[in-house]
Design an enzyme around this catalytic site. Structure first.
Site, mmCIF file in Angstrom:
data_model
loop_
_atom_site.group_PDB
_atom_site.id
_atom_site.type_symbol
_atom_site.label_atom_id
_atom_site.label_comp_id
_atom_site.label_asym_id
_atom_site.label_seq_id
_atom_site.Cartn_x
_atom_site.Cartn_y
_atom_site.Cartn_z
ATOM 1 N N ASP A 65 0.837 -1.203 0.000
ATOM 2 C CA ASP A 65 0.000 0.000 0.000
ATOM 3 C C ASP A 65 0.872 1.254 0.000
ATOM 4 O OD1 ASP A 65 -2.150 -1.686 0.199
ATOM 5 O OD2 ASP A 65 -2.318 -1.482 2.381
HETATM 6 N N1 URA Z 1 -1.293 -5.962 3.876
HETATM 7 C C1 URA Z 1 -1.788 -4.711 3.862
HETATM 8 O O1 URA Z 1 -2.840 -4.451 4.437
HETATM 9 N N2 URA Z 1 -1.085 -3.758 3.210
HETATM 10 C C2 URA Z 1 0.101 -3.987 2.597
HETATM 11 O O2 URA Z 1 0.701 -3.069 2.048
HETATM 12 C C3 URA Z 1 0.609 -5.299 2.632
HETATM 13 C C4 URA Z 1 -0.106 -6.267 3.272
#
Ligand code: URA
Length: 228
Positions: free
Chosen positions: A100
């Site tokens: 993310d």
């Molecule tokens: N899980 C998440 O919620 N975000 C990420 O970036 C990676 C795994």
């Protein structure tokens, strides 16, 4: 491979631009100017494009310490993680999986589809480890709920995982799958909220502690073989 194709692969420029550069005499092969764009070349040849020696390796493999506020995309966006790489790599590389925008830590990038598949395919269960900071203290009761596999808000179920509590509001979670926003959704399902997420390893390979956020390095041969 043809000379213009080799130049395009190694520079990230278009095939036509490379053909024109060859015809203008901007390209040398083993020190000699060559004007035939269809000349066959191999990785044994030394190619120079406008004075720069080209990297003719078939595939590239990097680890990046992804900083916050960057996006895992091959789209030409200012916040793309690829903007952290020299231009010659930008058209070649893609992210192995996604983190993310606000997630930091280990991100692998390559131009090798088989490598990507080996690490991301659900069949192979490559482990991904994350250091998590939570808004609320982690309840001891939530750990077995998460570890045994749980149902997310949309009915999806997760595979068993490992959760190790490190402090009141911090833990390490190790997943063997990668559903969309998985870590955040798992903690939301136990009425908590992720306020910091940092990936520490993928497939048993840890983020190099020498890399500051935004820095990258190539994987070694040993690391590539280990991951494969
Ligand atoms: N899980 C998440 O919620 N975000 C990420 O970036 C990676 C795994």
């Amino acid at each position: 491979m043809r000379l213009d194709a080799a130049c395009a692969m190694a520079t990230g420029k278009g095939r036509k631009e490379c053909r024109d550069a060859v015809r203008k005499g901007l390209v040398t092969v083993d020190g000699k100017t060559v004007k035939k764009a269809d000349m066959p070349v191999t990785a044994e040849n030394t190619l120079c494009f406008a004075g720069e020696v080209l990297d003719l390796r078939e595939h590239l493999y990097f680890m990046l310490h992804k900083p916050t506020d960057t996006v895992c995309t091959t789209e030409d966006l200012p916040e793309s993680v690829l903007k952290l790489f020299p231009e010659k790599y930008r058209k070649r590389l893609f992210c192995v999986g996604r983190l993310d925008k606000d997630t930091t830590g280990l991100l692998l990038l390559t131009d090798d589809g088989a490598f990507d598949h080996r690490l991301m395919s659900p069949k192979h269960h490559a482990e991904k480890e994350y250091a998590v900071t939570l808004a609320l203290p982690l309840s001891e009761d939530d750990i077995p709920r998460m570890e045994s596999g749980m149902t997310l808000e949309n009915g999806e179920t997760t595979l068993p995982c490992r959760v190790v509590k490190n402090g009141e509001n911090t833990c390490t979670i190790t997943l063997s799958e990668g559903k969309y926003h998985q870590v955040k959704r798992m903690f939301a399902a136990v009425s908590n909220r992720v306020v910091g997420l940092h990936r520490t390893s993928v497939g048993g390979l840890a983020l190099d502690p020498a890399l500051a956020p935004g820095q990258f390095r190539e994987l070694t041969e040993a690391e590539i073989s280990f991951l494969l």
